[in-house]
Scaffold this motif. Structure first.
Motif, mmCIF file in Angstrom:
data_model
loop_
_atom_site.group_PDB
_atom_site.id
_atom_site.type_symbol
_atom_site.label_atom_id
_atom_site.label_comp_id
_atom_site.label_asym_id
_atom_site.label_seq_id
_atom_site.Cartn_x
_atom_site.Cartn_y
_atom_site.Cartn_z
ATOM 1 N N LEU A 27 52.879 83.199 44.145
ATOM 2 C CA LEU A 27 54.054 82.391 44.468
ATOM 3 C C LEU A 27 53.778 80.907 44.286
ATOM 4 O O LEU A 27 54.642 80.159 43.805
ATOM 5 C CB LEU A 27 54.517 82.674 45.894
ATOM 6 N N LYS A 28 52.590 80.458 44.653
ATOM 7 C CA LYS A 28 52.245 79.042 44.455
ATOM 8 C C LYS A 28 52.242 78.695 42.970
ATOM 9 O O LYS A 28 52.716 77.630 42.570
ATOM 10 C CB LYS A 28 50.883 78.722 45.072
ATOM 11 N N LEU A 29 51.701 79.601 42.155
ATOM 12 C CA LEU A 29 51.668 79.355 40.714
ATOM 13 C C LEU A 29 53.079 79.334 40.140
ATOM 14 O O LEU A 29 53.408 78.479 39.307
ATOM 15 C CB LEU A 29 50.816 80.414 40.020
ATOM 16 N N GLU A 30 53.928 80.229 40.602
ATOM 17 C CA GLU A 30 55.321 80.247 40.151
ATOM 18 C C GLU A 30 56.032 78.960 40.574
ATOM 19 O O GLU A 30 56.782 78.368 39.805
ATOM 20 C CB GLU A 30 56.037 81.469 40.732
ATOM 21 N N ASN A 31 55.782 78.535 41.806
ATOM 22 C CA ASN A 31 56.381 77.281 42.293
ATOM 23 C C ASN A 31 55.859 76.075 41.519
ATOM 24 O O ASN A 31 56.600 75.126 41.283
ATOM 25 C CB ASN A 31 56.120 77.102 43.788
ATOM 26 N N PHE A 32 54.594 76.102 41.128
ATOM 27 C CA PHE A 32 54.040 75.016 40.317
ATOM 28 C C PHE A 32 54.866 74.857 39.051
ATOM 29 O O PHE A 32 55.273 73.751 38.697
ATOM 30 C CB PHE A 32 52.573 75.304 39.960
ATOM 31 N N GLY A 33 55.135 75.955 38.376
ATOM 32 C CA GLY A 33 55.910 75.898 37.132
ATOM 33 C C GLY A 33 57.328 75.424 37.355
ATOM 34 O O GLY A 33 57.831 74.570 36.619
ATOM 35 N N LEU A 35 58.613 73.687 39.978
ATOM 36 C CA LEU A 35 58.652 72.296 40.443
ATOM 37 C C LEU A 35 58.297 71.321 39.330
ATOM 38 O O LEU A 35 58.932 70.272 39.185
ATOM 39 C CB LEU A 35 57.717 72.107 41.638
ATOM 40 N N THR A 36 57.291 71.663 38.534
ATOM 41 C CA THR A 36 56.880 70.789 37.438
ATOM 42 C C THR A 36 58.009 70.627 36.423
ATOM 43 O O THR A 36 58.275 69.520 35.957
ATOM 44 C CB THR A 36 55.614 71.329 36.755
ATOM 45 N N SER A 37 58.685 71.716 36.096
ATOM 46 C CA SER A 37 59.771 71.615 35.108
ATOM 47 C C SER A 37 60.922 70.759 35.637
ATOM 48 O O SER A 37 61.493 69.961 34.900
ATOM 49 C CB SER A 37 60.261 72.999 34.700
ATOM 50 N N ILE A 38 61.259 70.890 36.904
ATOM 51 C CA ILE A 38 62.351 70.086 37.461
ATOM 52 C C ILE A 38 61.923 68.623 37.586
ATOM 53 O O ILE A 38 62.730 67.707 37.382
ATOM 54 C CB ILE A 38 62.826 70.668 38.807
ATOM 55 N N MET A 39 60.636 68.378 37.890
ATOM 56 C CA MET A 39 60.130 66.997 37.922
ATOM 57 C C MET A 39 60.250 66.365 36.541
ATOM 58 O O MET A 39 60.654 65.206 36.403
ATOM 59 C CB MET A 39 58.676 66.980 38.408
ATOM 60 N N VAL A 78 56.689 68.164 47.866
ATOM 61 C CA VAL A 78 56.562 69.622 47.959
ATOM 62 C C VAL A 78 55.432 70.105 47.058
ATOM 63 O O VAL A 78 54.601 70.937 47.445
ATOM 64 C CB VAL A 78 57.888 70.316 47.586
ATOM 65 N N TRP A 79 55.373 69.572 45.860
ATOM 66 C CA TRP A 79 54.388 69.965 44.847
ATOM 67 C C TRP A 79 52.970 69.650 45.303
ATOM 68 O O TRP A 79 52.037 70.358 44.966
ATOM 69 C CB TRP A 79 54.742 69.216 43.568
ATOM 70 N N SER A 80 52.815 68.593 46.112
ATOM 71 C CA SER A 80 51.480 68.164 46.537
ATOM 72 C C SER A 80 50.805 69.147 47.491
ATOM 73 O O SER A 80 49.595 69.079 47.681
ATOM 74 C CB SER A 80 51.552 66.780 47.198
ATOM 75 N N GLY A 81 51.543 70.078 48.061
ATOM 76 C CA GLY A 81 50.950 71.024 49.001
ATOM 77 C C GLY A 81 50.558 72.360 48.395
ATOM 78 O O GLY A 81 50.313 73.309 49.131
ATOM 79 N N LEU A 82 50.483 72.450 47.096
ATOM 80 C CA LEU A 82 50.218 73.745 46.465
ATOM 81 C C LEU A 82 48.748 74.161 46.484
ATOM 82 O O LEU A 82 48.445 75.334 46.479
ATOM 83 C CB LEU A 82 50.742 73.754 45.023
ATOM 84 N N THR A 86 45.776 76.338 42.382
ATOM 85 C CA THR A 86 47.075 76.357 41.702
ATOM 86 C C THR A 86 47.152 75.267 40.650
ATOM 87 O O THR A 86 47.653 75.488 39.547
ATOM 88 C CB THR A 86 48.213 76.178 42.732
ATOM 89 N N TYR A 87 46.646 74.071 40.985
ATOM 90 C CA TYR A 87 46.655 72.970 40.016
ATOM 91 C C TYR A 87 45.775 73.293 38.804
ATOM 92 O O TYR A 87 46.145 72.994 37.668
ATOM 93 C CB TYR A 87 46.191 71.663 40.653
ATOM 94 N N ILE A 88 44.627 73.884 39.040
ATOM 95 C CA ILE A 88 43.714 74.207 37.929
ATOM 96 C C ILE A 88 44.385 75.185 36.969
ATOM 97 O O ILE A 88 44.428 74.961 35.758
ATOM 98 C CB ILE A 88 42.377 74.761 38.467
ATOM 99 N N VAL A 89 44.909 76.275 37.508
ATOM 100 C CA VAL A 89 45.560 77.274 36.655
ATOM 101 C C VAL A 89 46.836 76.693 36.038
ATOM 102 O O VAL A 89 47.085 76.861 34.842
ATOM 103 C CB VAL A 89 45.865 78.560 37.460
ATOM 104 N N GLY A 90 47.635 75.989 36.845
ATOM 105 C CA GLY A 90 48.900 75.445 36.356
ATOM 106 C C GLY A 90 48.718 74.431 35.243
ATOM 107 O O GLY A 90 49.401 74.487 34.221
#
Length: 118
Positions: A27-33, A35-39, A78-82, A86-90
Protein backbone atom coordinates in the motif's frame (compact mmCIF):
# COMPACT_ATOMS: atom_id res chain seq x y z
CA UNK A 1 -8.93 -8.07 -27.41
CA UNK A 2 -5.20 -8.12 -26.84
CA UNK A 3 -3.86 -7.24 -23.38
CA UNK A 4 -1.08 -4.63 -23.61
CA UNK A 5 2.34 -5.81 -22.49
CA UNK A 6 2.58 -2.96 -19.98
CA UNK A 7 -0.44 -4.32 -18.06
CA UNK A 8 1.06 -7.81 -17.96
CA UNK A 9 4.42 -6.42 -16.81
CA UNK A 10 2.89 -4.25 -14.08
CA UNK A 11 0.64 -7.06 -12.87
CA UNK A 12 3.57 -9.48 -12.70
CA UNK A 13 5.68 -7.06 -10.67
CA UNK A 14 2.73 -6.33 -8.38
CA UNK A 15 2.20 -10.05 -7.75
CA UNK A 16 5.89 -10.51 -6.90
CA UNK A 17 5.82 -7.56 -4.49
CA UNK A 18 2.61 -8.86 -2.91
CA UNK A 19 4.11 -12.32 -2.41
CA UNK A 20 7.26 -11.06 -0.71
CA UNK A 21 6.01 -7.92 1.03
CA UNK A 22 3.41 -7.10 3.61
CA UNK A 23 0.11 -5.47 2.73
CA UNK A 24 1.36 -2.28 4.40
CA UNK A 25 4.48 -2.18 2.19
CA UNK A 26 2.43 -2.76 -0.95
CA UNK A 27 0.00 0.00 0.00
CA UNK A 28 2.85 2.41 0.74
CA UNK A 29 4.37 1.68 -2.66
CA UNK A 30 1.01 2.20 -4.36
CA UNK A 31 0.54 5.47 -2.46
CA UNK A 32 4.05 6.56 -3.50
CA UNK A 33 3.04 6.25 -7.14
CA UNK A 34 -0.32 7.94 -6.73
CA UNK A 35 0.99 10.82 -4.61
CA UNK A 36 4.02 11.36 -6.84
CA UNK A 37 1.89 11.54 -9.98
CA UNK A 38 -0.51 14.07 -8.43
CA UNK A 39 2.46 16.12 -7.13
CA UNK A 40 3.86 16.20 -10.67
CA UNK A 41 0.45 17.27 -11.98
CA UNK A 42 0.40 20.24 -9.57
CA UNK A 43 3.93 21.19 -10.60
CA UNK A 44 3.01 20.88 -14.27
CA UNK A 45 -0.03 23.17 -13.87
CA UNK A 46 2.25 25.84 -12.38
CA UNK A 47 4.94 25.47 -15.07
CA UNK A 48 2.55 25.30 -18.03
CA UNK A 49 0.12 28.08 -17.15
CA UNK A 50 2.15 30.48 -15.00
CA UNK A 51 5.62 30.10 -16.48
CA UNK A 52 5.05 29.04 -20.09
CA UNK A 53 1.67 30.64 -20.92
CA UNK A 54 2.39 33.67 -18.67
CA UNK A 55 -1.09 33.70 -17.12
CA UNK A 56 -0.43 36.27 -14.40
CA UNK A 57 -3.68 38.09 -13.58
CA UNK A 58 -5.08 37.76 -10.03
CA UNK A 59 -7.47 34.90 -10.88
CA UNK A 60 -4.73 33.00 -12.71
CA UNK A 61 -2.27 33.45 -9.84
CA UNK A 62 -4.83 31.90 -7.51
CA UNK A 63 -5.62 29.02 -9.91
CA UNK A 64 -2.13 28.33 -11.21
CA UNK A 65 0.14 29.26 -8.30
CA UNK A 66 -1.71 29.26 -4.97
CA UNK A 67 -3.89 26.16 -5.45
CA UNK A 68 -1.11 23.98 -6.93
CA UNK A 69 1.25 25.14 -4.16
CA UNK A 70 -1.30 24.27 -1.46
CA UNK A 71 -1.94 20.88 -3.09
CA UNK A 72 1.78 20.22 -3.47
CA UNK A 73 2.38 21.14 0.18
CA UNK A 74 -0.33 18.80 1.49
CA UNK A 75 0.77 15.95 -0.76
CA UNK A 76 4.43 16.43 0.22
CA UNK A 77 3.48 16.22 3.89
CA UNK A 78 1.55 12.96 3.33
CA UNK A 79 4.27 11.64 1.01
CA UNK A 80 6.98 12.31 3.61
CA UNK A 81 5.62 9.62 5.94
CA UNK A 82 6.01 6.67 3.59
CA UNK A 83 9.39 5.37 4.80
CA UNK A 84 12.83 4.70 3.36
CA UNK A 85 12.17 1.28 1.72
CA UNK A 86 9.22 2.78 -0.15
CA UNK A 87 11.37 5.65 -1.42
CA UNK A 88 14.12 3.28 -2.58
CA UNK A 89 11.73 1.06 -4.54
CA UNK A 90 9.59 3.99 -5.73
CA UNK A 91 12.46 6.11 -7.01
CA UNK A 92 14.08 3.04 -8.61
CA UNK A 93 10.82 2.33 -10.42
CA UNK A 94 10.53 6.00 -11.43
CA UNK A 95 14.13 6.01 -12.72
CA UNK A 96 13.53 2.86 -14.79
CA UNK A 97 10.40 4.46 -16.26
CA UNK A 98 12.27 7.63 -17.19
CA UNK A 99 15.08 5.64 -18.85
CA UNK A 100 12.56 3.60 -20.84
CA UNK A 101 10.77 6.83 -21.81
CA UNK A 102 14.03 8.42 -22.96
CA UNK A 103 14.96 5.38 -25.06
CA UNK A 104 11.51 4.88 -26.62
CA UNK A 105 11.04 8.57 -27.44
CA UNK A 106 14.62 9.16 -28.59
CA UNK A 107 15.32 11.64 -25.81
CA UNK A 108 11.69 12.79 -25.56
CA UNK A 109 11.89 14.19 -29.09
CA UNK A 110 9.26 11.87 -30.59
CA UNK A 111 5.73 11.41 -29.26
CA UNK A 112 4.71 7.87 -28.33
CA UNK A 113 2.63 6.04 -30.93
CA UNK A 114 -0.40 6.04 -28.61
CA UNK A 115 -0.37 9.86 -28.57
CA UNK A 116 -0.10 10.00 -32.35
CA UNK A 117 -3.08 7.63 -32.71
CA UNK A 118 -5.47 9.87 -30.73
Amino acid sequence: MEVPFSIIKRSSITIIIALFGSVEEVLKLENFGALTSIMMLNLTVFIYFFVKKKKRDLKSIFKYVVLPLVGLSILTYVWSGLGTPTYIVGFSWLFIGIVIGVVKSKGYKEAPTNINNL
